[in-house]
Scaffold this active site. Sequence first.
Site, PDB file in Angstrom:
ATOM      1  N   CYS A  84      -5.638  -7.109   4.449  1.00  0.00           N
ATOM      2  CA  CYS A  84      -5.533  -7.892   5.694  1.00  0.00           C
ATOM      3  C   CYS A  84      -4.847  -7.145   6.827  1.00  0.00           C
ATOM      4  O   CYS A  84      -5.123  -7.387   7.993  1.00  0.00           O
ATOM      5  CB  CYS A  84      -4.796  -9.191   5.438  1.00  0.00           C
ATOM      6  SG  CYS A  84      -5.481 -10.093   4.059  1.00  0.00           S
ATOM      7  N   HIS A 132      -3.712 -12.582  12.072  1.00  0.00           N
ATOM      8  CA  HIS A 132      -4.733 -12.460  11.031  1.00  0.00           C
ATOM      9  C   HIS A 132      -5.203 -13.861  10.656  1.00  0.00           C
ATOM     10  O   HIS A 132      -4.393 -14.764  10.454  1.00  0.00           O
ATOM     11  CB  HIS A 132      -4.130 -11.739   9.823  1.00  0.00           C
ATOM     12  CG  HIS A 132      -4.936 -11.907   8.574  1.00  0.00           C
ATOM     13  ND1 HIS A 132      -6.297 -11.706   8.552  1.00  0.00           N
ATOM     14  CD2 HIS A 132      -4.590 -12.269   7.309  1.00  0.00           C
ATOM     15  CE1 HIS A 132      -6.742 -11.932   7.333  1.00  0.00           C
ATOM     16  NE2 HIS A 132      -5.735 -12.279   6.560  1.00  0.00           N
ATOM     17  N   ASN A 170     -11.906 -16.158   6.618  1.00  0.00           N
ATOM     18  CA  ASN A 170     -10.928 -15.065   6.552  1.00  0.00           C
ATOM     19  C   ASN A 170     -11.697 -13.778   6.264  1.00  0.00           C
ATOM     20  O   ASN A 170     -12.247 -13.616   5.176  1.00  0.00           O
ATOM     21  CB  ASN A 170      -9.928 -15.393   5.430  1.00  0.00           C
ATOM     22  CG  ASN A 170      -8.901 -14.298   5.207  1.00  0.00           C
ATOM     23  OD1 ASN A 170      -9.070 -13.167   5.635  1.00  0.00           O
ATOM     24  ND2 ASN A 170      -7.828 -14.643   4.510  1.00  0.00           N
TER      25      ASN A 170
HETATM   26  O1  UT7 Z   1      -5.790 -13.102   3.857  1.00  0.00           O
HETATM   27  C1  UT7 Z   1      -5.097 -12.724   2.741  1.00  0.00           C
HETATM   28  C2  UT7 Z   1      -3.862 -13.499   2.564  1.00  0.00           C
HETATM   29  N1  UT7 Z   1      -4.181 -14.779   2.007  1.00  0.00           N
HETATM   30  C3  UT7 Z   1      -3.559 -15.839   2.419  1.00  0.00           C
HETATM   31  O2  UT7 Z   1      -2.751 -15.775   3.304  1.00  0.00           O
HETATM   32  C4  UT7 Z   1      -3.879 -17.146   1.705  1.00  0.00           C
HETATM   33  C5  UT7 Z   1      -2.626 -17.963   1.566  1.00  0.00           C
HETATM   34  N2  UT7 Z   1      -2.839 -19.168   0.780  1.00  0.00           N
HETATM   35  C6  UT7 Z   1      -3.648 -20.189   1.166  1.00  0.00           C
HETATM   36  O3  UT7 Z   1      -4.283 -20.115   2.200  1.00  0.00           O
HETATM   37  C7  UT7 Z   1      -3.680 -21.425   0.318  1.00  0.00           C
HETATM   38  O4  UT7 Z   1      -2.737 -21.291  -0.729  1.00  0.00           O
HETATM   39  C8  UT7 Z   1      -5.076 -21.729  -0.290  1.00  0.00           C
HETATM   40  C9  UT7 Z   1      -6.021 -22.208   0.803  1.00  0.00           C
HETATM   41  C10 UT7 Z   1      -5.658 -20.513  -0.970  1.00  0.00           C
HETATM   42  C11 UT7 Z   1      -4.957 -22.859  -1.322  1.00  0.00           C
HETATM   43  O5  UT7 Z   1      -4.394 -23.993  -0.708  1.00  0.00           O
HETATM   44  P1  UT7 Z   1      -3.140 -24.745  -1.378  1.00  0.00           P
HETATM   45  O6  UT7 Z   1      -2.867 -25.895  -0.518  1.00  0.00           O
HETATM   46  O7  UT7 Z   1      -2.052 -23.722  -1.547  1.00  0.00           O
HETATM   47  O8  UT7 Z   1      -3.717 -25.234  -2.753  1.00  0.00           O
HETATM   48  P2  UT7 Z   1      -3.268 -24.879  -4.241  1.00  0.00           P
HETATM   49  O9  UT7 Z   1      -3.722 -23.511  -4.599  1.00  0.00           O
HETATM   50  O10 UT7 Z   1      -1.818 -25.223  -4.414  1.00  0.00           O
HETATM   51  O11 UT7 Z   1      -4.119 -25.902  -5.070  1.00  0.00           O
HETATM   52  C12 UT7 Z   1      -3.917 -27.326  -4.935  1.00  0.00           C
HETATM   53  C13 UT7 Z   1      -5.002 -28.042  -5.724  1.00  0.00           C
HETATM   54  C14 UT7 Z   1      -5.156 -27.550  -7.148  1.00  0.00           C
HETATM   55  O12 UT7 Z   1      -5.490 -28.656  -7.963  1.00  0.00           O
HETATM   56  P3  UT7 Z   1      -4.374 -29.388  -8.842  1.00  0.00           P
HETATM   57  O13 UT7 Z   1      -3.806 -28.346  -9.752  1.00  0.00           O
HETATM   58  O14 UT7 Z   1      -3.350 -29.904  -7.875  1.00  0.00           O
HETATM   59  O15 UT7 Z   1      -5.142 -30.465  -9.530  1.00  0.00           O
HETATM   60  C15 UT7 Z   1      -6.344 -26.629  -7.085  1.00  0.00           C
HETATM   61  O16 UT7 Z   1      -7.047 -26.532  -8.311  1.00  0.00           O
HETATM   62  O17 UT7 Z   1      -6.265 -27.847  -5.095  1.00  0.00           O
HETATM   63  C16 UT7 Z   1      -7.206 -27.336  -6.064  1.00  0.00           C
HETATM   64  N3  UT7 Z   1      -8.130 -26.454  -5.367  1.00  0.00           N
HETATM   65  C17 UT7 Z   1      -9.268 -26.885  -4.818  1.00  0.00           C
HETATM   66  N4  UT7 Z   1      -9.831 -28.105  -4.760  1.00  0.00           N
HETATM   67  C18 UT7 Z   1     -10.987 -28.202  -4.113  1.00  0.00           C
HETATM   68  C19 UT7 Z   1      -7.999 -25.111  -5.155  1.00  0.00           C
HETATM   69  N5  UT7 Z   1      -9.054 -24.670  -4.463  1.00  0.00           N
HETATM   70  C20 UT7 Z   1      -9.860 -25.753  -4.243  1.00  0.00           C
HETATM   71  C21 UT7 Z   1     -11.091 -25.921  -3.557  1.00  0.00           C
HETATM   72  N6  UT7 Z   1     -11.625 -27.166  -3.524  1.00  0.00           N
HETATM   73  N7  UT7 Z   1     -11.736 -24.909  -2.961  1.00  0.00           N
END
Ligand code: UT7
Length: 349
Positions: free
Chosen positions: A114, A276, A306
């Site tokens: 990134c 970014h 992204n």
């Molecule tokens: O560019 C490189 C650098 N990258 C970043 O800066 C990314 C930083 N992180 C993020 O943007 C976020 O952490 C994400 C968008 C990747 C994920 O969002 P989050 O709010 O942190 O979600 P999470 O990973 O904590 O997951 C929450 C829930 C989980 O379910 P349970 O365990 O609570 O039942 C995941 O399994 O959301 C679920 N989940 C999804 N549900 C529907 C994860 N991905 C998805 C999805 N659709 N695509």
Amino acid sequence: MIRSKIAGIGMYLPENVVTNDDLTKVMDTTDEWIIERTGIKERRFATRYKDTTTTMGVEAAKIAIERAGISSQDIDFIIFATLSPDYFFPGCGVLTQRMMNMKEIAALDIRNQCSGFVYGLSVADQFIKTGMYKNILLIASETHSYALDFSTRGRNISVIFGDGAGAVVLQPTMKNDQGVLSTHLHSDGSDAELLSMMNPGFHAGRFVSAKKPPVPEKPYGGLFITEDLLAKEDLYPYMDGPAVFKKAVIKLPEVIMEALNQNQLKTSDLKMLIPHQANLRISQYVQQKMGLSDEQVYNNIQKIGNTTAASVPIALCEAWEDGKIQDGDLICLAAFGSGFTWGSALLRW
Ligand code: UT7
């Protein structure tokens, strides 16, 4: 004093638009979840046998070169930032040189994910300031869609990434009130595997941190890729999203302030921050923490996703094409990502 200025800028987006609803057909996700957690509504995916990381970079480069008022024969150094190169090696820099029929100039690939564009800008800036090069082509291009896990297992990663390219031509300027004022680069490898794609790699597993899922124990064919690993499909990117998020919202404001402080400038002096495009919530958090207005922060992740290294130059190009950046404006570029690596650049347009 010699400074480097952006003399030309261009971008390329593949024509294939992929909406959140399109993704719901292949994995368990929803339009609502993706918009709420990331802000993304749609992204572009490259077209196989048409777009590659290099071809997209070249398309963006042609525009940047034309806008700089030069020809590809005038370029004396190529810097190519990508995490999704066409080949494991050689890099996309030499492929660009060949595709654009350039002279025997130097070509350097940057693998900083990134922050690749910001790192590349800093490298280019040093070479311009020393007088070594006069027309540097800096490209950042990514084709994520060829290597993502589109099953439900990979949904936390696959819904955020998109493909595209941005490019700039950097030239020297003697004007005090124009060009790159300073660049600031950082890295911390202690959590390298939290956002990683370890395979294929000659030492995959050897340096794994305790935070990463189980390590392959038996070498496979001399490499550390095991059948177990293959079965788990650990050949896809891995991301501990919340951990990356938490680090990003600390490091981005820090590195933006570092740039402003070094130049004795304030957030109110900023015409525009181009962060970014990792997640709209990260940009909004940074904006709020720094007390910036909506007009001061540019976001286009909603329709592009992204694009890692390419996200900053694509956003910068779009903002400039929309007339949101004028001569004399103070612009800050900032990125954070895998490594972790992060950085900022402050420039007077
Ligand atoms: O560019 C490189 C650098 N990258 C970043 O800066 C990314 C930083 N992180 C993020 O943007 C976020 O952490 C994400 C968008 C990747 C994920 O969002 P989050 O709010 O942190 O979600 P999470 O990973 O904590 O997951 C929450 C829930 C989980 O379910 P349970 O365990 O609570 O039942 C995941 O399994 O959301 C679920 N989940 C999804 N549900 C529907 C994860 N991905 C998805 C999805 N659709 N695509």
